[in-house]
Scaffold this active site. Structure first.
Site, PDB file in Angstrom:
ATOM      1  N   PHE A 159       0.987  -1.068  -0.073  1.00  0.00           N
ATOM      2  CA  PHE A 159      -0.152  -0.097   0.076  1.00  0.00           C
ATOM      3  C   PHE A 159       0.961   1.103  -0.174  1.00  0.00           C
ATOM      4  O   PHE A 159       1.923   0.930   0.930  1.00  0.00           O
ATOM      5  CB  PHE A 159      -1.468  -0.373   1.013  1.00  0.00           C
ATOM      6  CG  PHE A 159      -1.731   1.355   0.818  1.00  0.00           C
ATOM      7  CD1 PHE A 159      -3.323   0.965   0.051  1.00  0.00           C
ATOM      8  CD2 PHE A 159      -1.607   2.084   1.888  1.00  0.00           C
ATOM      9  CE1 PHE A 159      -3.982   1.966   0.551  1.00  0.00           C
ATOM     10  CE2 PHE A 159      -2.067   3.532   1.859  1.00  0.00           C
ATOM     11  CZ  PHE A 159      -3.465   3.430   1.436  1.00  0.00           C
ATOM     12  N   ASP A 171       9.586   3.158   1.852  1.00  0.00           N
ATOM     13  CA  ASP A 171       8.047   4.151   2.515  1.00  0.00           C
ATOM     14  C   ASP A 171       7.747   3.278   4.037  1.00  0.00           C
ATOM     15  O   ASP A 171       7.998   2.187   4.069  1.00  0.00           O
ATOM     16  CB  ASP A 171       6.598   3.421   2.132  1.00  0.00           C
ATOM     17  CG  ASP A 171       5.685   4.193   1.454  1.00  0.00           C
ATOM     18  OD1 ASP A 171       5.194   4.419   3.249  1.00  0.00           O
ATOM     19  OD2 ASP A 171       4.678   3.649   1.378  1.00  0.00           O
ATOM     20  N   LYS A 209       2.149  10.392   8.449  1.00  0.00           N
ATOM     21  CA  LYS A 209       1.825   9.514   9.530  1.00  0.00           C
ATOM     22  C   LYS A 209       2.170   9.877  10.799  1.00  0.00           C
ATOM     23  O   LYS A 209       1.935  11.415  11.430  1.00  0.00           O
ATOM     24  CB  LYS A 209       1.698   7.801   9.130  1.00  0.00           C
ATOM     25  CG  LYS A 209       0.797   7.311   8.354  1.00  0.00           C
ATOM     26  CD  LYS A 209       0.370   5.870   8.653  1.00  0.00           C
ATOM     27  CE  LYS A 209      -1.028   5.602   7.793  1.00  0.00           C
ATOM     28  NZ  LYS A 209      -0.523   5.299   6.600  1.00  0.00           N
TER      29      LYS A 209
HETATM   30  C1  LIG Z   1      -1.336   5.141   5.091  1.00  0.00           C
HETATM   31  C2  LIG Z   1       0.144   4.577   3.775  1.00  0.00           C
HETATM   32  C3  LIG Z   1       0.144   5.774   2.890  1.00  0.00           C
HETATM   33  C4  LIG Z   1      -0.750   6.358   2.256  1.00  0.00           C
HETATM   34  O1  LIG Z   1      -0.387   7.610   3.487  1.00  0.00           O
HETATM   35  P1  LIG Z   1      -1.884   9.117   3.380  1.00  0.00           P
HETATM   36  O2  LIG Z   1      -1.192  10.250   4.644  1.00  0.00           O
HETATM   37  O3  LIG Z   1      -3.021   8.272   3.582  1.00  0.00           O
HETATM   38  O4  LIG Z   1      -1.906   9.328   2.013  1.00  0.00           O
HETATM   39  C5  LIG Z   1       1.144   5.268   1.871  1.00  0.00           C
HETATM   40  N1  LIG Z   1       2.259   4.278   2.667  1.00  0.00           N
HETATM   41  C6  LIG Z   1       2.143   3.663   3.106  1.00  0.00           C
HETATM   42  C7  LIG Z   1       3.546   2.105   3.659  1.00  0.00           C
HETATM   43  C8  LIG Z   1       1.038   3.647   4.903  1.00  0.00           C
HETATM   44  O5  LIG Z   1       0.409   3.106   5.292  1.00  0.00           O
END
Ligand SMILES: *Cc1c(COP(=O)(O)O)cnc(C)c1O
Length: 406
Positions: A143, A228, A257
């Site tokens: 994700f 990420d 986050k």
């Molecule tokens: C939550 C998340 C995203 C996206 O972040 P948003 O602030 O919702 O756009 C991307 N990569 C990872 C690993 C995430 O957990």
């Protein structure tokens, strides 16, 4: 645990009705209408209290209403909230410096600020494009966000398919499969993008071998390794960033986050002068990115992780949680995945959604990240006693959930 949900919820019901008449339905019906919080506790508009073991999806790093965050944001709001990127501010410069320092990033590394995770991934995609190549390798179950560029890296078909065709050139390899990675990383690869622990994909660690192989293969191919760390970063796994536990240094890292403790902020970090030089003046931007308010919040988060010794705390309480869950010896619990305070309790059946529903009625907020896995990503300040409330409730929640799905 199995008593029916309290029915006297007048404010909740009224507000959910208004919500459904005024907000786009992409999130479905919200579960609660929350009003205020304190540490790991939140209260809804009908005065019911919940232990928040999801922490705004790994966002509320300091919990709710932390005095350091409240003070930093209040003070900054009275000074400057926004100035545009024609100008800079003390919090912006200081936060960039602090991120580079705790990341152990070499000289020539740099930070680009944006406002969310998906935007940080978009910046990484543009960075990768500047290698002159267009191939991107991501992982099955990954994700990386919902904007159209980030969505191309996200794997879940239900998220992607309604919006195809997406950004071309992205391939997904099976999670943890070094041979599959070796087969696709080559002269056309601009970047390999991986989460150190797949968060939305079920809290599944990539494993040191997979991350090291990704590092070696990208180096050989002249491609970037982008980690990420939007969910795993900023203390969540018990180190500042998860890559530090794997002994793998990326070329770039995405953050969001937990970084703002609840204020919207994202970041792309480039490691070393060559990667930093890929994006030149005018090639990327953001109106709100790096505003002093969000950066002051980020500084308060990093300061507090330091001053309250939260990295050690996260490792200790995370290990305590795993030990206690496994110690129940309940055959319906098959394991605990993840690290620090990013955890999934895995189940022998598809009971997680029902467990989460019963938990909510009992005053515990959990996330069924998969049908057979319950995610916990509580505030980093959560106590062992609070985590024990979950462990002690788990057998009863499983009784209620298995009863229902029998
Ligand atoms: C939550 C998340 C995203 C996206 O972040 P948003 O602030 O919702 O756009 C991307 N990569 C990872 C690993 C995430 O957990």
């Amino acid at each position: 645990m199995s008593e029916p949900a309290p029915t006297a919820t007048p404010h909740t019901e009224a507000l959910l009705g208004r919500y459904e008449r005024s907000l786009l339905g992409v999130f479905g019906r919200p579960q609660l209408v929350l009003e205020h919080g304190e540490g790991a506790w939140v209260w809804d508009v009908d005065g019911r209290r919940y232990l928040d073991l999801v922490g705004g999806l790994a966002v509320n790093a300091l919990g709710h209403n932390h005095p350091a965050l409240v003070a930093a944001v209040s003070k900054q709001a009275g000074q400057l909230v926004h100035v545009s990127n024609f100008y800079t501010s003390v919090p912006q410069v200081e936060l960039a410096e602090r991120i580079l320092r705790v990341a152990g990033a070499p000289d020539g590394s740099a930070v680009f600020f944006c406002n969310s995770g998906a935007e940080a991934v978009e910046a990484a995609v543009k960075l990768a494009r500047r290698t002159g190549r267009t191939g991107i390798v991501a992982a099955e179950g990954a994700f990386h966000g919902r904007t159209t560029g980030a969505l191309a890296l996200t794997h879940k078909p239900q998220f992607r398919e309604p919006f195809e065709p997406l950004l071309p050139g992205v391939v997904h390899v099976p999670w943890g499969d070094v041979d599959a990675l070796r087969a696709v990383v080559g002269a056309g690869t601009s970047a390999v993008v991986l989460e150190p622990i797949k968060g939305e994909g079920g809290v599944v660690p990539a494993g040191t071998d997979f991350l090291r192989a990704a590092r070696d293969l990208t180096t050989e191919a002249g491609a970037l390794l982008v980690l990420d760390e939007i969910q795993t970063g900023v203390g969540r796994t018990g180190s500042w960033f998860a890559f530090q536990q794997a002994g793998v240094v990326p070329d770039a890292m995405t953050l969001a986050k937990g970084l703002g403790g609840g204020l919207p902020i994202g970041a792309l970090v480039t490691f070393g002068p060559d990667v930093t030089a890929l994006l030149a003046a005018g090639q990327h931007g953001s109106t709100f990115g790096g505003n002093p308010l969000a950066c002051a919040a980020g500084l308060a988060v990093l300061d507090t992780i330091d001053s309250e010794g939260l990295l050690d705390h996260v490792r200790a309480v995370g290990a305590h949680l795993a030990r206690r869950v496994l110690g129940t010896g309940d055959p319906r619990v098959t394991g605990v995945r993840g690290a620090g305070l990013l955890r999934a309790v895995t189940l022998a059946g598809e009971w997680a959604p029902a467990v989460a529903t019963h938990a909510r009625d009992a005053g515990l907020i959990l996330n069924p990240v998969a049908p057979d896995a319950i995610r916990l990503a509580p505030p980093l300040v959560v106590t062992t006693e609070q985590l024990d409330l979950f462990v002690d409730a788990l057998p009863g929640l499983l009784d209620a959930a298995t009863e229902e799905t029998r």
